[in-house]
Design a protein around this motif. Sequence first.
Motif, short mmCIF file in Angstrom:
data_model
loop_
_atom_site.label_atom_id
_atom_site.label_comp_id
_atom_site.label_asym_id
_atom_site.label_seq_id
_atom_site.Cartn_x
_atom_site.Cartn_y
_atom_site.Cartn_z
N GLY A 114 0.82 -1.21 0.00
CA GLY A 114 0.00 0.00 0.00
C GLY A 114 0.85 1.26 0.00
O GLY A 114 0.55 2.23 -0.71
N CYS A 115 1.92 1.26 0.77
CA CYS A 115 2.83 2.41 0.81
C CYS A 115 3.48 2.61 -0.55
O CYS A 115 3.58 3.75 -1.05
N CYS A 116 3.92 1.53 -1.18
CA CYS A 116 4.54 1.62 -2.50
C CYS A 116 3.54 2.10 -3.55
O CYS A 116 3.89 2.87 -4.46
N SER A 117 2.28 1.67 -3.42
CA SER A 117 1.24 2.12 -4.34
C SER A 117 0.98 3.60 -4.19
O SER A 117 0.75 4.31 -5.18
N LEU A 118 0.99 4.09 -2.95
CA LEU A 118 0.84 5.53 -2.72
C LEU A 118 1.96 6.30 -3.41
O LEU A 118 1.73 7.34 -4.03
N GLY A 119 3.18 5.77 -3.29
CA GLY A 119 4.31 6.43 -3.93
C GLY A 119 4.17 6.48 -5.44
O GLY A 119 4.51 7.49 -6.08
N ALA A 120 3.65 5.41 -6.04
CA ALA A 120 3.43 5.40 -7.49
C ALA A 120 2.33 6.38 -7.88
O ALA A 120 2.45 7.09 -8.89
N ALA A 121 1.26 6.44 -7.09
CA ALA A 121 0.17 7.37 -7.37
C ALA A 121 0.65 8.82 -7.29
O ALA A 121 0.24 9.68 -8.08
N VAL A 122 1.54 9.11 -6.33
CA VAL A 122 2.13 10.45 -6.21
C VAL A 122 2.83 10.82 -7.50
O VAL A 122 2.72 11.95 -8.00
N GLN A 123 3.55 9.84 -8.06
CA GLN A 123 4.29 10.08 -9.29
C GLN A 123 3.36 10.55 -10.41
O GLN A 123 3.65 11.53 -11.11
#
Length: 659
Positions: A114-123
Amino acid sequence: MAEKNQTQYATSKVEDADETTANINSKLINPFRGLRLEQMKEKVAAFMITTEIDEIYSELIHKGAFLAQDSEAFDHPRTDGLRLKPDERRALEQEDPVKGNKWNQPWIMYALVGCCSLGAAVQGWDESAVNGAQIFYKHAWDIADKKGNDPGIVGLINSAPYLCCAILSCWLTEPLNKYLGRRGTIFVTCILSSATCIWQAFTNTWWHLFIARFCLGLGIGPKSATIPIYSAECVPANIRGALVMMWQMWTAFGIMLGYVAGVVFYNVLDGDSARCTNYNAVPPPSREMLLSVECSLNWRLMLASPMVLPFIAAAYVFTLPESPRWLLQKAREGKTVNYSKAFRSLCKLRHSNLQAARDMFLMHHLLDGEEDIKQGHNRFFELWSVPRNRRALIASLTVMFLQQICGVNVLVFYSTNVLSDNFGGATQGDKKALLGSLGFGILNFVFALPAVYTIDTFGRRNLLLCTFPFLALFQLFTSIGSLDRFSGSTTQTGLVLTGMYMFSVFYSPGEGPVPFVYSAESMPLYVRDLGMSMATATLWFFNFLLAVTFPKFEDAFTPSGAWGYYAAWCVIGWFMILFLVYETKDLTLEQLDARFEIPTKTHAMWAVRDVLWVFRYYVLMRRGEKRPVLSVWTEDENELDTERPLRRKMSLEETEKDE
């Protein structure tokens, strides 16, 4: 020709085997292959001494070591007295590709995902935040001409983060990770992303916004490299590929959120009122009015909106375990306590301590192999001088380059500007244009979902070859729709929207996810980090180049000519993929070595004959013809061909000869 190739490459794998690329990589695939029981016990004893792990885990480490050597080590009775406990056996059964459930993972693993997905969405959100905002601030800062077309300065503002990535922030990834760790790097870059998004909202000159967005690149570059590494080092191998694919999918989700923010904040205060948007009035709205809270709060909120997701990611990233691999690297520098920390981290990320012991034992010895290889080889030189490495690198750079030059990020940055004129221009068409852009973002996300399945079933190369003709076709739709003869008509709106939307439909399952997956898997392990750095730098550089040049392209070549330029590159790209990009679907690391040992000329000859076969078989309906097969020499019976294999050859032949 075929016999020459066969002899040459068979000899290179048998004689002087210690120096071959395949043999180098085998040290990083299974360092325990061929070791006897006594040798494995010696390695375990040395491991326990080096790591200073408590002796109560000795039996566990022994069992983990034998599982690292052979996944079936406990399928039969053993003579050394080691036995699996029922809960350990159940945990291992979940890893079975047929009977198990690879998605049955500890909850902390999904928190990490979930944390990694948030980082991708930020991108993605960072990319599309300017899409709606620029239709307002370009007038407030008087950086649009009388027709409302964007001069190069708007492109410079949009491209600022990616300029920073290309020349500065990508090169900070290694020192940040070395001193701060994976979690620390993610925390710092997320805080930078949040802070610079807020900073953008308080700018009052174009050059001030340029500086803020340039600094945004300090968060984008290291974060985009670190998050995939962090997830890859923490997750089990059987779901690692799916998570690489998730990066692109959630980036597409973030792009969609940027469009949503544009629509939501469009009507804030007087931002969309006539007194703030009637730029053709006499006299036009003053600079002071356009920068006032009433007129500018809407676009300021659009620019600031991406701050939310990185703040959430930063708030809980330290509740997750640190990367076990990073901890092992630090332990090898003299901080022995990190061995125990790495083991505890793995215990949290696996269902059983046995799986943690197995993975830690393997990681430790893989790091030994990597260090040995690095001492004996110039990795940068071998990335280009070794044919197998060079072919993988060229293929990776090709797909990264084509992801940008096909024109997708021009749509991400400028779709609202493009659609605004079709819908009637400022004060009439901007809101409709934002809604049209939202449709593009939704399709971009929705049609990325099928790629989770098709990328491993249909194949990477096949997805690209099947989708690129449609990318060219629908960029051509947009080009034709942008002709002056259709200006202001419903025909223009229909053609441009159809081109944009259908481009997104075919981009998302093909050129969208494939480049990152392909680049991550095609490189040999001992040069993978260096190769990925070059591939990622290529991506960011051409992202910058497209963002900064498109406004000038529109002025110099007209909008129709600009879109036609990207359509032409899609056609060229199809041939580049055909000749230079090798298929990597369903291949082990050993098989990838063999696949990329095939000379480019041999691969290109096969590709041409394969295309001709497809035309004759599916178009001319000649069902009796046999499909050509790209066959390679291998050290075992695991052939690589997806059709009917020819054994132990590296040649281009018809399957008819194998009947």
